[in-house]
Design an enzyme around this catalytic site. Structure first.
Site, short mmCIF file in Angstrom:
data_model
loop_
_atom_site.label_atom_id
_atom_site.label_comp_id
_atom_site.label_asym_id
_atom_site.label_seq_id
_atom_site.Cartn_x
_atom_site.Cartn_y
_atom_site.Cartn_z
N GLN A 63 0.86 -1.18 0.00
CA GLN A 63 0.00 0.00 0.00
C GLN A 63 0.90 1.23 0.00
O GLN A 63 1.54 1.54 1.00
CB GLN A 63 -0.91 -0.01 1.23
N CYS A 73 4.91 -2.32 2.86
CA CYS A 73 5.09 -3.48 2.00
C CYS A 73 4.07 -4.56 2.34
O CYS A 73 3.55 -4.61 3.46
CB CYS A 73 6.50 -4.05 2.17
N GLU A 75 4.45 -7.72 2.96
CA GLU A 75 4.85 -8.61 4.05
C GLU A 75 4.53 -7.99 5.40
O GLU A 75 4.01 -8.66 6.29
CB GLU A 75 6.36 -8.90 3.97
#
Length: 160
Positions: A63, A73, A75
């Site tokens: 995002q 990120c 993750e």
């Protein structure tokens, strides 16, 4: 003086089709959520899918934000959501897939440094290795048996 040698070992699968069925399903979810990322600036889309020890699957996509570095990120979106919603669950596996609007990404794309450090925090907290599988848009998938393999000499809370 002494030299210190650090060796990282990965398993390489030729494609998503070679993965064990549970990991293949996890990677397919990472690919699907990747398409829901918000990446108007980098045009680089990433999806992550986490398998928790309670059977839950947590998804995240990158995002972005015009006020760099305010974005997150994929993750970290997934790991932080898992930590917030399932604080007692352990992360068993992470599947990551990345694609670009500019070119075909054929090389496996590992987590960035900030994501590695965030994943390291959870791996140390749970005192259990997290398997990390990562790929580009197509092609090979690499597997790391733990975050410490990706980030040797990790900075951890015991140093504070």
């Amino acid at each position: 003086m002494e030299n210190i040698s650090i060796i990282s070992t990965f398993t390489a699968f030729n494609s998503i089709n070679e993965l064990p069925e549970d990991v293949k399903m996890l990677m397919q979810q990472a690919v699907a959520i990747r398409q829901k990322s918000y990446a108007p600036y980098s045009k680089f889309h990433v999806g992550a899918a986490l398998l928790l020890d309670n059977g839950e699957i947590v998804l995240g996509s990158n995002q972005e934000n015009a006020a760099y570095p305010s974005g997150l990120c994929a993750e970290r979106v997934a790991v932080f959501y898992a930590g917030a919603m399932y604080p007692d669950a352990k992360i068993l596996k992470i599947a990551i897939s990345a694609a670009s609007e500019e070119k075909k990404v054929e090389d496996p794309i590992p987590p960035c440094g900030a994501c590695r450090q965030s994943i390291a925090e959870y791996e140390m907290k749970q005192d259990t290795p997290i398997e990390i599988y990562f790929m580009g848009e197509v092609g090979k998938v690499y597997k790391s048996d733990s975050l410490k393999n990706l980030l040797p000499m990790v900075f951890e809370s015991k140093y504070l």
